[in-house]
Design an enzyme around this catalytic site. Sequence first.
Site, PDB file in Angstrom:
ATOM      1  CE  LYS A  23      -2.071  -1.236   3.854  1.00 17.41           C
ATOM      2  NZ  LYS A  23      -1.413  -2.542   4.150  1.00 17.41           N
ATOM      3  NE  ARG A  97      -4.674  -1.129   9.376  1.00 15.61           N
ATOM      4  CZ  ARG A  97      -3.541  -0.730   8.778  1.00 15.61           C
ATOM      5  NH1 ARG A  97      -3.460   0.410   8.176  1.00 15.61           N
ATOM      6  NH2 ARG A  97      -2.501  -1.502   8.806  1.00 15.61           N
ATOM      7  NE  ARG A 133       8.439  -2.745   6.577  1.00 17.23           N
ATOM      8  CZ  ARG A 133       7.134  -2.473   6.487  1.00 17.23           C
ATOM      9  NH1 ARG A 133       6.676  -1.706   5.508  1.00 17.23           N
ATOM     10  NH2 ARG A 133       6.291  -2.974   7.367  1.00 17.23           N
ATOM     11  NE  ARG A 176       1.969  -4.881  10.953  1.00 15.85           N
ATOM     12  CZ  ARG A 176       3.061  -4.767  10.197  1.00 15.85           C
ATOM     13  NH1 ARG A 176       4.204  -5.322  10.578  1.00 15.85           N
ATOM     14  NH2 ARG A 176       3.019  -4.098   9.064  1.00 15.85           N
TER      15      ARG A 176
HETATM   16  P1  AP5 Z   1       4.720  -1.547   1.875  1.00 17.11           P
HETATM   17  O1  AP5 Z   1       4.581  -0.774   0.639  1.00 17.11           O
HETATM   18  O2  AP5 Z   1       5.248  -0.882   3.096  1.00 17.11           O
HETATM   19  O3  AP5 Z   1       3.352  -2.292   2.239  1.00 17.11           O
HETATM   20  P2  AP5 Z   1       2.160  -1.850   3.161  1.00 17.11           P
HETATM   21  O4  AP5 Z   1       0.967  -2.549   2.650  1.00 17.11           O
HETATM   22  O5  AP5 Z   1       2.137  -0.365   3.275  1.00 17.11           O
HETATM   23  O6  AP5 Z   1       2.632  -2.527   4.508  1.00 17.11           O
HETATM   24  P3  AP5 Z   1       2.756  -1.954   5.999  1.00 17.11           P
HETATM   25  O7  AP5 Z   1       3.812  -2.746   6.692  1.00 17.11           O
HETATM   26  O8  AP5 Z   1       2.870  -0.484   6.024  1.00 17.11           O
HETATM   27  O9  AP5 Z   1       1.421  -2.487   6.566  1.00 17.11           O
HETATM   28  P4  AP5 Z   1       0.411  -2.073   7.610  1.00 17.11           P
HETATM   29  O10 AP5 Z   1      -0.792  -1.856   6.823  1.00 17.11           O
HETATM   30  O11 AP5 Z   1       0.350  -3.131   8.668  1.00 17.11           O
HETATM   31  O12 AP5 Z   1       1.056  -0.823   8.369  1.00 17.11           O
HETATM   32  P5  AP5 Z   1       0.626   0.679   8.601  1.00 17.11           P
HETATM   33  O13 AP5 Z   1       1.854   1.468   8.647  1.00 17.11           O
HETATM   34  O14 AP5 Z   1      -0.463   1.068   7.678  1.00 17.11           O
HETATM   35  O15 AP5 Z   1       5.613  -2.831   1.530  1.00 17.11           O
HETATM   36  C1  AP5 Z   1       6.038  -3.730   2.526  1.00 17.11           C
HETATM   37  C2  AP5 Z   1       7.465  -4.167   2.200  1.00 17.11           C
HETATM   38  O16 AP5 Z   1       7.444  -4.926   0.996  1.00 17.11           O
HETATM   39  C3  AP5 Z   1       8.418  -2.990   1.955  1.00 17.11           C
HETATM   40  O17 AP5 Z   1       9.674  -3.312   2.449  1.00 17.11           O
HETATM   41  C4  AP5 Z   1       8.444  -2.857   0.426  1.00 17.11           C
HETATM   42  O18 AP5 Z   1       9.667  -2.351  -0.025  1.00 17.11           O
HETATM   43  C5  AP5 Z   1       8.218  -4.287  -0.023  1.00 17.11           C
HETATM   44  N1  AP5 Z   1       7.432  -4.374  -1.258  1.00 17.11           N
HETATM   45  C6  AP5 Z   1       6.390  -3.576  -1.629  1.00 17.11           C
HETATM   46  N2  AP5 Z   1       5.894  -3.974  -2.837  1.00 17.11           N
HETATM   47  C7  AP5 Z   1       6.654  -5.050  -3.209  1.00 17.11           C
HETATM   48  C8  AP5 Z   1       6.637  -5.893  -4.358  1.00 17.11           C
HETATM   49  N3  AP5 Z   1       5.742  -5.707  -5.352  1.00 17.11           N
HETATM   50  N4  AP5 Z   1       7.542  -6.901  -4.422  1.00 17.11           N
HETATM   51  C9  AP5 Z   1       8.437  -7.091  -3.415  1.00 17.11           C
HETATM   52  N5  AP5 Z   1       8.517  -6.318  -2.313  1.00 17.11           N
HETATM   53  C10 AP5 Z   1       7.626  -5.306  -2.209  1.00 17.11           C
HETATM   54  O19 AP5 Z   1      -0.034   0.620  10.052  1.00 17.11           O
HETATM   55  C11 AP5 Z   1       0.792   0.433  11.194  1.00 17.11           C
HETATM   56  C12 AP5 Z   1      -0.060   0.491  12.452  1.00 17.11           C
HETATM   57  O20 AP5 Z   1      -0.676   1.787  12.581  1.00 17.11           O
HETATM   58  C13 AP5 Z   1      -1.229  -0.494  12.545  1.00 17.11           C
HETATM   59  O21 AP5 Z   1      -0.825  -1.771  12.969  1.00 17.11           O
HETATM   60  C14 AP5 Z   1      -2.122   0.220  13.570  1.00 17.11           C
HETATM   61  O22 AP5 Z   1      -1.592   0.086  14.865  1.00 17.11           O
HETATM   62  C15 AP5 Z   1      -1.994   1.674  13.160  1.00 17.11           C
HETATM   63  N6  AP5 Z   1      -2.978   2.078  12.160  1.00 17.11           N
HETATM   64  C16 AP5 Z   1      -2.724   2.476  10.867  1.00 17.11           C
HETATM   65  N7  AP5 Z   1      -3.853   2.748  10.214  1.00 17.11           N
HETATM   66  C17 AP5 Z   1      -4.867   2.522  11.097  1.00 17.11           C
HETATM   67  C18 AP5 Z   1      -6.286   2.610  10.995  1.00 17.11           C
HETATM   68  N8  AP5 Z   1      -6.878   2.997   9.861  1.00 17.11           N
HETATM   69  N9  AP5 Z   1      -7.029   2.272  12.077  1.00 17.11           N
HETATM   70  C19 AP5 Z   1      -6.442   1.900  13.246  1.00 17.11           C
HETATM   71  N10 AP5 Z   1      -5.087   1.782  13.409  1.00 17.11           N
HETATM   72  C20 AP5 Z   1      -4.309   2.099  12.330  1.00 17.11           C
END
Ligand code: AP5
Length: 226
Positions: A23, A97, A133, A176
């Site tokens: 994402k 989410r 990562r 997660r």
């Molecule tokens: P990346 O692009 O970072 O993927 P992502 O889907 O953004 O993954 P996240 O780890 O950010 O997921 P998340 O949704 O759990 O975390 P968030 O920060 O939103 O890619 C992942 C890795 O893969 C990277 O190293 C990238 O380089 C690699 N990659 C990407 N594409 C690739 C490909 N095609 N091939 C190979 N490698 C690839 O949320 C964190 C925390 O915040 C949550 O747990 C929660 O506590 C809180 N939070 C956030 N939003 C909310 C909400 N709406 N409601 C409540 N709590 C929330």
Amino acid sequence: MNDKALYNQMPIVVLLGPPGAGKGTQGEYLARKFKWKRISTGDLLRGEVARNTELGKRVYHYLAQGQLVSDEIINEVVSQYVNANFHIGIILDGYPRTIKQAEALENYRDSKPLWVILIEVPEVVVIQRLSLRRVCAVCGKVYNPTISPFPVTQTCKCGGDLVQREDDQPATISHRLEVYRELSSPLIDFYQRRRLLIKVDGTGTPEEVFSSISQEIGKKLEYGAN
Ligand code: AP5
Ligand code: MG
């Protein structure tokens, strides 16, 4: 057409998918290509934690444990950003989410078109991506050998150390994923029933995935579809 009507033509693009689906990666590409505003709830919350703000202190444990922060907090934060950027396209990375968040968004998005892109990636692949990562402790740049090898110096171009995100520990990754299955995956049905869901295969290279997403968005822009 008055300003309000014109602003209402600009879409909100939701990027949906499990942790590690890409994402953030795809959100950055989209923001650059279309000059739209990317709102990453994860980045926003991590920023609050890093600055040790009141909000940061309240949400720190949720992030560290891979739990969702409350719908009330996140709806308040995101609705403010959406309202402040109503005149341009908006990319929501990591929001909504939960069904409650999706319902809130339905209320405050007004008549802006909503396009929901589900990035589909099997769990075994996202587990590998997240465990490998590393992030620069200074500038935040992401490194992942699933895309290209780590720098030989094992440090960032800026000189910063490469560290693991606290929630990328194996136990937290699996938690997660459980949270995603239980609370976020019902959104697939929620948006499918409203005919707003577009599914994209997220297993190719970042460029291949981006090409699929761009094609879908291109069709929407061309036909002005809601
Ligand atoms: P990346 O692009 O970072 O993927 P992502 O889907 O953004 O993954 P996240 O780890 O950010 O997921 P998340 O949704 O759990 O975390 P968030 O920060 O939103 O890619 C992942 C890795 O893969 C990277 O190293 C990238 O380089 C690699 N990659 C990407 N594409 C690739 C490909 N095609 N091939 C190979 N490698 C690839 O949320 C964190 C925390 O915040 C949550 O747990 C929660 O506590 C809180 N939070 C956030 N939003 C909310 C909400 N709406 N409601 C409540 N709590 C929330
Ligand atoms: Mg992310």
